[in-house]
Design an enzyme around this catalytic site. Structure first.
Site, PDB file in Angstrom:
ATOM      1  N   SER A 255       0.843  -1.193   0.000  1.00 49.34           N
ATOM      2  CA  SER A 255       0.000   0.000   0.000  1.00 49.34           C
ATOM      3  C   SER A 255       0.879   1.245   0.000  1.00 49.34           C
ATOM      4  CB  SER A 255      -0.898   0.030   1.234  1.00 49.34           C
ATOM      5  OG  SER A 255      -0.154   0.362   2.383  1.00 49.34           O
ATOM      6  N   ASP A 256       0.379   2.312  -0.585  1.00 49.26           N
ATOM      7  CA  ASP A 256       1.038   3.589  -0.368  1.00 49.26           C
ATOM      8  C   ASP A 256       0.924   3.897   1.131  1.00 49.26           C
ATOM      9  OD1 ASP A 256       2.314   6.020  -0.605  1.00 49.26           O
ATOM     10  OD2 ASP A 256       1.152   6.672  -2.346  1.00 49.26           O
ATOM     11  N   TRP A 257       1.712   4.834   1.577  1.00 50.30           N
ATOM     12  CA  TRP A 257       1.827   5.106   3.019  1.00 50.30           C
ATOM     13  C   TRP A 257       0.495   5.628   3.583  1.00 50.30           C
ATOM     14  CZ3 TRP A 257       5.376   2.675   1.050  1.00 50.30           C
ATOM     15  CH2 TRP A 257       6.557   2.366   1.692  1.00 50.30           C
ATOM     16  N   GLY A 258      -0.195   4.759   4.273  1.00 46.28           N
ATOM     17  CA  GLY A 258      -1.489   5.153   4.826  1.00 46.28           C
ATOM     18  C   GLY A 258      -2.641   4.960   3.858  1.00 46.28           C
ATOM     19  N   ALA A 259      -2.445   4.189   2.788  1.00 40.45           N
ATOM     20  CA  ALA A 259      -3.515   3.996   1.793  1.00 40.45           C
ATOM     21  C   ALA A 259      -4.359   2.751   2.070  1.00 40.45           C
ATOM     22  CB  ALA A 259      -2.915   3.921   0.392  1.00 40.45           C
TER      23      ALA A 259
END
Ligand code: BGC
Length: 708
Positions: A279-283
């Site tokens: 995941s993207d950071w916090g996605a």
């Protein structure tokens, strides 16, 4: 006597044999009966299966999320003592699994690293229209990451630019799916050839920064498949990328990192991807939906894939087979890339720089600088005796990189003023003004033979540009300089397209993008003519803020959190052609100091539905240079495709008077369309036109082929 001192032929060519670091396979990897997965003779999937069988539930869970070693995203403070890396997955001593150390790197190793090379922004590297340059760029980035101890390099960003205001335009390659596909494959292969696993960003429809954590891209399936997917499809199938990053945004109502259609139907089933999705950071937004719909690894920590995933497994909401598939997807590229077999001695504090990379950075900047306008022979500057260098980016604060996760610590920056001074002949005069006072700038400009005025945009991840105008008083500054000196050249340090209301009042325009640490040296080489400009625009520059494909608010930045992709397939130049809108500078356009003629187009059907093409290119001018031959395909009307689309290109270097034949191949998919009714690619056949030339708006050669 001229401004630029005469130099004897500078060695152009490759910047001195950029070689592989020779990351030697660790000689002593023990093959024991306890660790049969260490047998290098076995395939990566087989080794992953053998290892997976030995892992406990907790060991598996450790692998599917980051351990958040650091507290800040782009310049981390790292209380666990794992310095620098923006992502970290602990290793496993019992089983010999190496830790994963992830670092950003679009134009340089990021996350606050020192002793690295700042290369030009990816859009500059791409503007060379040269897959060899892009591959060298990837190799250099991969090598520096590896020397920093990184084994998962976060990059490249390969999304197609839909909105010219997109704040991350500089970080990707351009507006055409085929072009981005070629560049993505070249860069990924480069990165992975030097050790690290590459990570293709950001899957999918990550086309704006406005409201990026909640934005919902409403896009039809055909457009998704034909425009936005191809770079990722190629990253998987041709680049063999190890990992993909799912994006912040939603696609058709579902967050990317829990989107079954994107992650399972397309990525796994259609494309056959066998690496992992992080995941993207916090996605990540859920545990069960994300785990069951195809997210393999949550970053940067385990909010959803830590204890909550353990509980979901205990409750039977996520099966152990699903968890196993995620771990396997991570292990396969780790084995394939040799992470279990190679020693990696580099550390975050170690030096990754080299003289070769300084030179390469300059060469990429030179090859990526686009000459957009050159009248009355103002360039190269051979006739000038004095030059005034004006504007912040040219003098006191060169704009050499974009912001956000791409940001990096340049070891040095050569300003254009210093670069031009270093190239100036003794006796030539180089004056300057930082542009903060337009009247003073005009006075300095008036006193020189030629005025070179610099303008910039501030582009960064996390924010779109509200408009396409140059910010602040820069248009006024350019007008003031141009009014004071008829011989004015504008140099742009922008990450994407800008408006140029002053374009008719200047003689020269140069797009130098964000050029990296060698800014001034590269620019002086172009201005003085040591290097012939041969770059081409990978994005269209519009005439006005409204004459763009996404001018409606519902398209961008969206209404009620939704962005409607109503332009459909007509992205970038496709829209300008379809609506017969005149661009300021078209996709594929760029001038040279020499001239070329293309002729004798020959097209023939090849094997497996391919079309083979040959065209002669002649350098009709007086100096060596390179031309990019571009091939566009126009489908039969019944296919309802955009007017014409880039399907091949070749860069040809030529001595004065020399002719070479460029040979290109167009693949079968270029003649296919995605059929939304049956949800598959179909090849309907018919009569296709091949249009060949040197920009999307200059296609003098034509040939027709009837294909079945
Ligand atoms: C960006 C990613 C980046 C990550 C880690 C995110 O905000 O979108 O591209 O890799 O941060 O820095």
């Amino acid at each position: 006597m001229s401004l630029c001192v005469l130099i004897s032929a500078r060695a152009e060519g490759q910047p001195g044999g950029f070689t592989s670091p020779g990351s030697k396979a660790e000689a002593g990897a023990k093959i024991s009966i306890e660790r049969p997965w260490m047998n290098k003779a076995l395939s990566a999937p087989r080794r992953a299966d053998l290892l997976l069988k030995m892992m406990t539930l907790d060991e598996k869970l450790t692998m599917v999320h980051g351990a958040a070693p650091c507290l800040e995203v782009w310049t981390p403070r790292c209380p666990l003592g794992i310095e620098g890396y923006v992502g970290y997955v602990p290793g496993n001593a019992r089983l010999g699994i190496p830790a994963l150390r992830l670092a950003d790197g679009r134009a340089a190793v990021g996350n606050g690293a020192h002793d690295i090379t700042l290369f030009p922004a990816p859009i500059a590297a791409a503007s060379g229209w040269d897959v060899d340059i892009m591959n060298a760029f990837g190799r250099a980035l991969g090598r520096e990451q590896w020397m920093k101890g990184t084994n998962v390099a976060l990059g490249p960003t390969i999304d197609v630019m839909r909105v010219p205001n997109w704040g991350r335009t500089f970080e990707s390659y351009g507006e055409d799916p085929y072009f981005n596909r070629k560049m993505a494959v070249a860069e990924i292969r480069g990165i992975q050839s030097e050790g690290p696993i590459a990570d293709a960003n950001m899957y999918l429809t990550m086309n704006q920064e406005s409201a990026r954590f909640v934005e919902d891209s409403r896009v039809d399936e055909r457009t998704l498949q034909e425009i936005y997917l191809p770079p990722f499809a190629a990253a998987v199938r041709e680049g063999h990328v190890g990992t993909l990053m799912c994006a912040y945004v939603k696609t058709n109502g579902v967050y990317s990192c829990e989107n079954q259609y994107l992650l399972m139907d397309v990525l796994r089933n259609q494309l056959g991807f066998d690496g992992w999705v992080m995941s993207d950071w916090g996605a990540t937004h859920s545990t069960v939906a994300s785990a069951n719909h195809g997210l393999d690894q949550e970053m940067p920590a385990g909010e959803f894939f830590g204890d909550k995933l353990k509980k979901a497994i205990a409750d039977g909401d996520v099966s152990i087979e699903v968890l196993d598939s995620h771990v396997r997807n991570i292990l396969v590229p780790m084995f394939r890339q040799g992470l279990f077999d190679k020693a990696q001695t580099g550390t975050w504090k170690g030096n990754a720089r080299s003289a070769e990379h300084d030179l390469l950075s300059r060469r990429i900047a030179e090859q990526g600088t686009v000459l957009l306008k050159n009248e009355e022979g103002i360039l190269p500057l051979s006739a000038a005796l004095s030059v005034a260098v004006i504007g912040k980016s040219g003098t006191v604060a060169p704009k050499v990189e974009g912001g956000g996760s791409s940001g990096a610590n340049a070891p040095y920056v050569v300003s254009p003023l210093d670069g031009i001074r270093a190239r100036a002949a003794s006796g030539a005069s180089v004056t300057s003004a930082d542009g903060s006072d337009p009247a003073e700038a005009a006075r300095v400009a008036a006193g020189a033979d030629v005025a070179v005025v610099f303008a910039e945009t501030e582009e960064t991840e996390g924010a779109d540009r509200p408009g396409l105008e140059l910010p602040g008083n820069q248009d006024a500054l350019i007008e003031a300089v141009a009014a004071a000196n008829k011989r004015t050249i504008v140099v742009l340090n922008t990450g994407g397209p800008v408006l140029m209301p002053w374009v008719d009042r200047v003689l020269g325009v140069v797009e130098a993008w964000y050029p990296g640490q060698e800014d001034g040296n590269a620019l002086a080489a172009i201005l003085c003519g040591d290097v012939d400009p041969s770059a081409k625009l990978p994005v269209t520059f519009p005439r006005t803020a409204t004459a763009i494909p996404t001018s409606l608010k519902e398209q961008w930045p969206g209404v009620d959190g939704r962005s409607i992709y109503s332009e459909g397939l007509n992205v970038g130049y496709r829209w300008y052609d379809k609506t017969e809108t005149q661009p300021l500078f078209p996709f594929g356009f760029g001038l040279s100091y020499t001239s070329f003629r293309i002729s004798r187009l020959v097209a023939a059907k090849g094997a497996a539905g391919r079309v083979m093409l040959k065209v002669d290119v002649k350098n009709t001018g007086k100096r060596a240079g390179a031309e990019v031959v571009q091939v566009y395909v126009a489908h039969p009307a019944a296919n309802e495709e955009p007017p014409h689309q880039l399907r091949a290109f070749a860069k040809v270097e030529l001595q004065p008077g020399e002719t070479k034949t460029a040979a290109m191949t167009i693949d079968r998919q270029s003649f296919s369309i995605f059929d939304a009714a049956t949800h598959q690619w179909v090849h309907r056949g018919g009569t296709y036109e091949l249009l060949v030339g040197t920009s999307s708006r200059d296609l003098p050669l034509k040939s027709s082929l009837t294909l079945r």
